[in-house]
Design a protein around this motif. Structure first.
Motif, PDB file in Angstrom:
ATOM      1  N   VAL A  87       0.778  -1.176   0.539  1.00 43.09           N
ATOM      2  CA  VAL A  87       0.030  -0.355  -0.322  1.00 43.09           C
ATOM      3  C   VAL A  87       1.035   2.037   0.021  1.00 43.09           C
ATOM      4  N   GLU A  88       0.674   2.250  -0.545  1.00 40.39           N
ATOM      5  CA  GLU A  88       1.556   3.829  -0.844  1.00 40.39           C
ATOM      6  C   GLU A  88      -0.195   4.983  -0.408  1.00 40.39           C
ATOM      7  N   ALA A  89       0.797   5.343   0.207  1.00 40.09           N
ATOM      8  CA  ALA A  89      -0.811   6.422   1.262  1.00 40.09           C
ATOM      9  C   ALA A  89      -0.185   7.725   0.876  1.00 40.09           C
ATOM     10  N   GLN A  90      -0.725   8.379  -0.311  1.00 40.64           N
ATOM     11  CA  GLN A  90      -0.447  10.459  -0.657  1.00 40.64           C
ATOM     12  C   GLN A  90      -1.430  11.193   0.404  1.00 40.64           C
ATOM     13  N   LEU A 103      -5.045   5.847  -0.168  1.00 42.90           N
ATOM     14  CA  LEU A 103      -4.053   5.411  -0.438  1.00 42.90           C
ATOM     15  C   LEU A 103      -4.368   4.236  -1.644  1.00 42.90           C
ATOM     16  N   THR A 104      -3.169   3.765  -2.295  1.00 46.79           N
ATOM     17  CA  THR A 104      -3.654   2.921  -3.405  1.00 46.79           C
ATOM     18  C   THR A 104      -2.339   1.760  -3.355  1.00 46.79           C
ATOM     19  N   VAL A 105      -2.893   0.392  -4.228  1.00 41.70           N
ATOM     20  CA  VAL A 105      -2.179  -0.392  -4.116  1.00 41.70           C
ATOM     21  C   VAL A 105      -2.246  -1.061  -5.218  1.00 41.70           C
ATOM     22  N   MET A 150      -4.477   1.347  -8.093  1.00 41.11           N
ATOM     23  CA  MET A 150      -5.731   1.335  -7.801  1.00 41.11           C
ATOM     24  C   MET A 150      -5.863   2.096  -6.856  1.00 41.11           C
ATOM     25  N   THR A 151      -7.176   2.935  -6.635  1.00 43.23           N
ATOM     26  CA  THR A 151      -7.025   3.804  -4.819  1.00 43.23           C
ATOM     27  C   THR A 151      -7.711   2.850  -4.055  1.00 43.23           C
ATOM     28  N   ASP A 176     -14.395   6.926   1.885  1.00 41.35           N
ATOM     29  CA  ASP A 176     -14.878   6.206   0.972  1.00 41.35           C
ATOM     30  C   ASP A 176     -13.857   4.494   0.911  1.00 41.35           C
ATOM     31  N   ALA A 177     -14.088   3.806   1.223  1.00 39.83           N
ATOM     32  CA  ALA A 177     -13.064   2.604   0.721  1.00 39.83           C
ATOM     33  C   ALA A 177     -13.500   1.180   0.385  1.00 39.83           C
ATOM     34  N   THR A 178     -12.779   0.712  -0.493  1.00 39.68           N
ATOM     35  CA  THR A 178     -12.863   0.381  -1.701  1.00 39.68           C
ATOM     36  C   THR A 178     -12.218  -1.742  -1.112  1.00 39.68           C
ATOM     37  N   THR A 179     -13.996  -2.535  -1.019  1.00 39.30           N
ATOM     38  CA  THR A 179     -13.421  -3.388  -0.694  1.00 39.30           C
ATOM     39  C   THR A 179     -12.673  -4.763  -1.775  1.00 39.30           C
TER      40      THR A 179
END
Length: 461
Positions: free
Chosen positions: A223-226, A235-237, A240-241, A247-250
């Motif tokens: 994970v990368e945090a901006q 947060l992106t992986v 992909m956000t 709002d969080a993506t499951t």
């Protein structure tokens, strides 16, 4: 300077130094709190009011206003934190791969009597002995026993691989669920932190908690945090956000328990799968690689070896005659062979073909070329079993080396983080002594102002 100015300067100094003492005390109290980042207060002179300017000498009539809080901040280096999280992601991935492959290495170990290579060599030795004693029923029974041990070994390894795959799938599902919980927590903390900022009272404890949550998340995913001041961390992986604002993506696992399809970790309803690189990717990345590449690769090699055993042994066995006078018989059942279904085709010791024929459909009792050739074939196939075990062992060693390297990087970066953001109790205690002296000096200013005021009032009376 007026008496009022003395009171003003003294009181503002007391308040400012008092805030510094509060922050220093907070740092000392939380020196051992996990994830705590040191707080820092910066002071600056309060604005100076100008009431006039004399043309004669440029002197200003000023009103001193004392000292004030310029900045109250949480000390943090985002680049170091990102480097630490990246190293931790790689370390966790290597550890997980080493753990799973270590179990497989134990199952494929070549230093036991029940190993695949030992079972193949046992079959080779059995046929070699049969070549020298083709009429011995005891030797023939021994060959059947060794052949059954070989099929049992293939079946046991196939079952172990299946169990390992199932366990890894379950672990992946558990980690995805855990990751979803952490993503939701980051989104919730984003909302809490931004709400506090909007109210003018930053929630630094929540910011510490958010960083700690991302640290835990990095063990599972790369994970990368901006930081975005408008809605907190994004947060992106792999581009992909997964968290933006509140709002969080499951994440979800697709094609679970369907051997015909690869196991995928997808981002919400996007249909986009998380595809880890050849290394790293956290525990989820490692498990995805194990399920889609490593374990299927070992299964393919194991099935291929079982198929080679069946084809090569059957080819030579069909050239010989058994004690019933029959030829062209298979030793193993030939159709659709895998490690999980390899079976003997011969029913008893008399069905084993050990002698050659004369070319006219009659056996030659003195020519045991088929038995010896089968012995040679089985012995040659032990190399494939050894190579399979060595290949897995090499992967275990590589995973251990990667884990060690990433752990060393993580420790080094963590030490730098502690230098920048951690709490040194000795340093904070030294600062506290200085601040106590500053507080006492500020109090003395107020005492002096009170004495001057009292003197002036007594004169006036």
């Amino acid at each position: 300077m007026s008496v009022n100015s003395l009171f003003d300067i003294g009181s503002t100094s007391l308040r400012a130094v008092g805030k510094k003492i509060d922050v220093t005390s907070q740092n000392i109290a939380n020196a051992e709190s996990e994830g705590y980042r040191r707080r820092r207060v910066s002071l600056s002179s309060r604005s100076v009011a100008t009431t006039g300017l004399y043309a004669s000498n440029g002197a200003q009539n000023v009103t001193s206003s004392g000292v004030g809080i310029e900045q109250f901040e949480r000390v943090r280096d985002g680049m170091l934190v990102a480097a630490r999280n990246d190293a931790q992601s790689g370390e966790s991935a290597a550890r997980e791969e080493g753990r799973v492959l270590g179990v497989l290495e134990g199952a494929l170990a070549t230093d036991t009597d029940t190993s695949l290579s030992a079972s193949l060599q046992g079959l080779a030795d059995g046929f070699s002995t049969l070549a020298n004693n083709p009429e011995s029923q005891g030797v023939r029974e021994s060959v059947l026993g060794r052949a059954r041990q070989l099929t049992d070994t293939f079946g046991r390894l196939d079952q172990r691989l299946g169990e390992l795959t199932t366990n890894t799938e379950n672990a992946l599902a558990g980690n995805v669920e855990k990751a979803n919980g952490l993503l939701d927590k980051v989104a919730s903390l984003n909302e809490q932190i931004e709400s506090a900022r909007a109210g003018g009272s930053p929630d630094y404890a929540a910011e510490d908690q958010r960083d700690q949550t991302i640290k835990e998340l990095s063990k599972l995913l790369p994970v990368e945090a901006q930081e975005n001041r408008s809605d907190g961390y994004t947060l992106t992986v792999d581009g992909m956000t997964v968290v933006q604002g509140d709002d969080a993506t499951t994440l979800s696992t697709e094609n679970k328990n369907d051997p015909s399809k690869p196991t995928r970790v997808e981002f919400g309803d996007t249909g986009v799968a998380f595809e880890p690189s050849e290394e790293g990717g956290g525990e989820i990345g490692a498990q995805a690689r194990l399920l889609n590449d490593t374990l299927p690769g070992v299964q393919k090699d194991l099935d291929g070896l079982a198929e080679s055993v069946v084809e090569d042994v059957n080819e030579e066995h069909r050239k010989g005659f058994d004690q019933n006078g029959d030829d062209r018989e298979d030793f193993f059942k030939p159709s659709g062979t895998t490690a999980g279904n390899i079976e003997l085709n011969v029913d008893g010791p008399k069905d084993i073909a050990a002698v050659a024929g004369d070319g006219s459909g009659n056996p030659l009792p003195g020519d045991t070329t088929p038995a010896q050739t089968i012995a040679d074939v089985a012995s040659d196939l032990t190399t494939g079993a050894t190579d399979l075990a060595v290949g897995v062992g090499t992967q275990v060693q590589e995973a251990a080396a990667k884990e060690e390297a990433q752990a060393a990087v993580g420790e080094r970066v963590q030490a730098q983080i502690e230098d920048v953001s951690g709490v040194s109790v000795d340093q904070q205690l030294s600062s506290l002594i200085e601040q106590q002296q500053q507080f006492a000096a500020s109090a003395q200013v107020l005492t002096t102002a009170r004495e001057v005021s009292s003197t002036l009032l007594s004169i006036a009376r």
